[in-house]
Design a protein around this motif. Structure first.
Motif, mmCIF file in Angstrom:
data_model
loop_
_atom_site.group_PDB
_atom_site.id
_atom_site.type_symbol
_atom_site.label_atom_id
_atom_site.label_comp_id
_atom_site.label_asym_id
_atom_site.label_seq_id
_atom_site.Cartn_x
_atom_site.Cartn_y
_atom_site.Cartn_z
ATOM 1 N N GLN A 1 38.999 -34.151 -5.352
ATOM 2 C CA GLN A 1 40.282 -33.985 -4.466
ATOM 3 C C GLN A 1 41.111 -32.641 -4.252
ATOM 4 N N GLN A 2 41.287 -32.254 -5.513
ATOM 5 C CA GLN A 2 41.827 -30.789 -5.622
ATOM 6 C C GLN A 2 41.029 -29.834 -4.847
ATOM 7 N N ASN A 3 39.669 -29.914 -5.028
ATOM 8 C CA ASN A 3 38.703 -29.103 -4.143
ATOM 9 C C ASN A 3 38.790 -29.194 -2.742
ATOM 10 N N GLU A 4 38.732 -30.228 -2.240
ATOM 11 C CA GLU A 4 38.845 -30.973 -0.812
ATOM 12 C C GLU A 4 40.108 -30.491 -0.399
ATOM 13 N N ALA A 5 41.343 -30.413 -1.099
ATOM 14 C CA ALA A 5 42.594 -29.902 -0.275
ATOM 15 C C ALA A 5 42.493 -28.418 -0.145
ATOM 16 N N LEU A 6 41.852 -27.698 -1.259
ATOM 17 C CA LEU A 6 41.704 -26.151 -1.178
ATOM 18 C C LEU A 6 40.635 -25.736 -0.261
ATOM 19 N N LEU A 7 39.745 -26.431 0.005
ATOM 20 C CA LEU A 7 38.784 -26.077 1.029
ATOM 21 C C LEU A 7 39.356 -26.270 2.431
ATOM 22 N N LYS A 8 40.008 -27.439 2.534
ATOM 23 C CA LYS A 8 40.665 -27.523 3.945
ATOM 24 C C LYS A 8 41.581 -26.617 4.149
ATOM 25 N N ASN A 9 42.368 -26.161 3.368
ATOM 26 C CA ASN A 9 43.316 -24.829 3.570
ATOM 27 C C ASN A 9 42.755 -23.745 3.914
ATOM 28 N N ILE A 10 41.403 -23.199 3.295
ATOM 29 C CA ILE A 10 40.871 -22.239 3.554
ATOM 30 C C ILE A 10 39.900 -22.144 4.995
ATOM 31 N N PHE A 11 39.543 -23.666 5.305
ATOM 32 C CA PHE A 11 38.941 -23.750 6.445
ATOM 33 C C PHE A 11 39.881 -23.605 7.602
ATOM 34 N N ILE A 12 41.084 -24.188 7.499
ATOM 35 C CA ILE A 12 42.208 -24.006 8.504
ATOM 36 C C ILE A 12 42.603 -22.538 8.579
ATOM 37 N N PHE A 13 42.665 -21.620 7.652
ATOM 38 C CA PHE A 13 42.986 -20.118 7.566
ATOM 39 C C PHE A 13 41.697 -19.481 8.585
ATOM 40 N N MET A 14 40.560 -19.802 8.054
ATOM 41 C CA MET A 14 39.618 -19.055 8.833
ATOM 42 C C MET A 14 39.535 -19.342 10.225
ATOM 43 N N SER A 15 39.627 -20.788 10.541
ATOM 44 C CA SER A 15 39.548 -21.103 11.745
ATOM 45 C C SER A 15 40.637 -20.273 12.676
ATOM 46 N N VAL A 16 41.892 -20.436 12.259
ATOM 47 C CA VAL A 16 43.031 -19.689 12.777
ATOM 48 C C VAL A 16 42.497 -18.131 13.141
ATOM 49 N N ILE A 17 41.975 -17.480 12.130
ATOM 50 C CA ILE A 17 41.559 -16.036 12.333
ATOM 51 C C ILE A 17 40.470 -15.930 13.384
ATOM 52 N N ILE A 18 39.311 -16.823 13.329
ATOM 53 C CA ILE A 18 38.478 -16.688 14.393
ATOM 54 C C ILE A 18 39.011 -17.184 15.758
ATOM 55 N N ILE A 19 39.819 -18.087 15.832
ATOM 56 C CA ILE A 19 40.557 -18.280 17.209
ATOM 57 C C ILE A 19 41.231 -17.002 17.630
ATOM 58 N N LEU A 20 42.131 -16.548 16.776
ATOM 59 C CA LEU A 20 42.885 -15.257 17.129
ATOM 60 C C LEU A 20 42.004 -14.174 17.753
ATOM 61 N N ILE A 21 40.717 -14.047 17.082
ATOM 62 C CA ILE A 21 39.854 -13.001 17.297
ATOM 63 C C ILE A 21 39.232 -13.343 18.731
ATOM 64 N N LEU A 22 38.889 -14.548 18.821
ATOM 65 C CA LEU A 22 38.382 -14.986 20.155
ATOM 66 C C LEU A 22 39.494 -14.757 21.357
#
Length: 242
Positions: free
Chosen positions: A207-228
């Motif tokens: 559960q802790q891993n999933e929460a952390l990975l979710k936050n990382i995924f959101i962060f990386m998605s935001v970065i990619i969207i900003l680049i696009l």
């Protein structure tokens, strides 16, 4: 026109590269998080096991020198197996993971091995594995880290597990037989006695891993969207200029 096509091609290639690198980075981070989480659980299991082994060693040397005079107290209440079982109960209540001494030749039914423990003990007996061993398996139908450390017969162990009426004093032998039956005798020095078995549920860790990975995924998605968005705006500006 050719220059514009080349620039568009390079931009597309760059965007594809950024997305690919981001995906690979997320996968790498995911694997590292899972690895570190398992290693943390292994460290907990090692710590609990080492403490229990030190205590067992001390009790093994002291048990035969102390006599229980209260009939209401179990005659073997200061032996490694008995005390270890009580400590294991406390560890389970306090920390939520399972620790016990188990054996293929158990005396106390509470120490009987489950299927995973029986399979691992047989591997130790066949010398397929040596020393500490761990794997991600199951416990009561749920994913768990299963950790083992083998226990071998030492000199102090023979007073309860050696040859009856030779290594094991008659009065001790009679008490053991009365409590557990004629089990777990005739061991020799360095024989495999069993193992300390630890099971740590992976549910909380996952559960802790999933929460952390979710936050990382959101962060990386935001970065990619900003680049696009940046490349999209740059493209519009260039088209307007042209």
């Amino acid at each position: 026109m050719n220059i514009i096509k080349i620039k568009n091609y390079l931009n597309t290639l760059l965007i594809t590269l950024i997305i690919t690198v981001s995906i690979l980075l997320i996968i790498s981070v995911k694997n590292n998080i899972e690895f570190n989480a398992i290693q943390n659980n292994v460290s907990q299991a090692q710590h609990a096991t080492n403490q229990l082994i030190v205590l067992r060693s001390h009790l093994a040397n002291m048990a035969s020198k102390i006599k229980i005079i209260d009939d209401k107290v179990n005659a073997f209440s200061l032996t490694p197996a008995y005390v270890g079982a009580k400590i294991s109960e406390d560890i389970y209540k306090k920390y939520g993971f399972y620790v016990k001494q188990t054996s293929l030749k158990y005396r106390n039914p509470a120490n009987s091995p489950d299927d995973d423990e029986r399979r691992t003990l047989q591997k130790y007996l066949n010398e397929e594995i040596k020393g500490e061993f761990w794997e991600v398996s199951t416990m009561n139908g749920k994913e768990a880290l299963r950790y083992y450390k083998p226990l071998y017969i030492e000199k102090s162990c023979l007073q309860c597990h050696g040859k009856p009426n030779i290594d094991v004093k008659p009065e001790v032998y009679n008490k053991l037989v009365r409590l557990y039956g004629d089990k777990s005798f005739n061991y020799k020095l360095n024989d495999l006695r069993g193992a300390i078995s630890v099971a740590i549920p992976m549910e909380k860790t996952n559960q802790q891993n999933e929460a952390l990975l979710k936050n990382i995924f959101i962060f990386m998605s935001v970065i990619i969207i900003l680049i696009l968005i940046y490349f999209f705006i740059q493209g519009i500006n260039k088209n307007n200029i042209d």
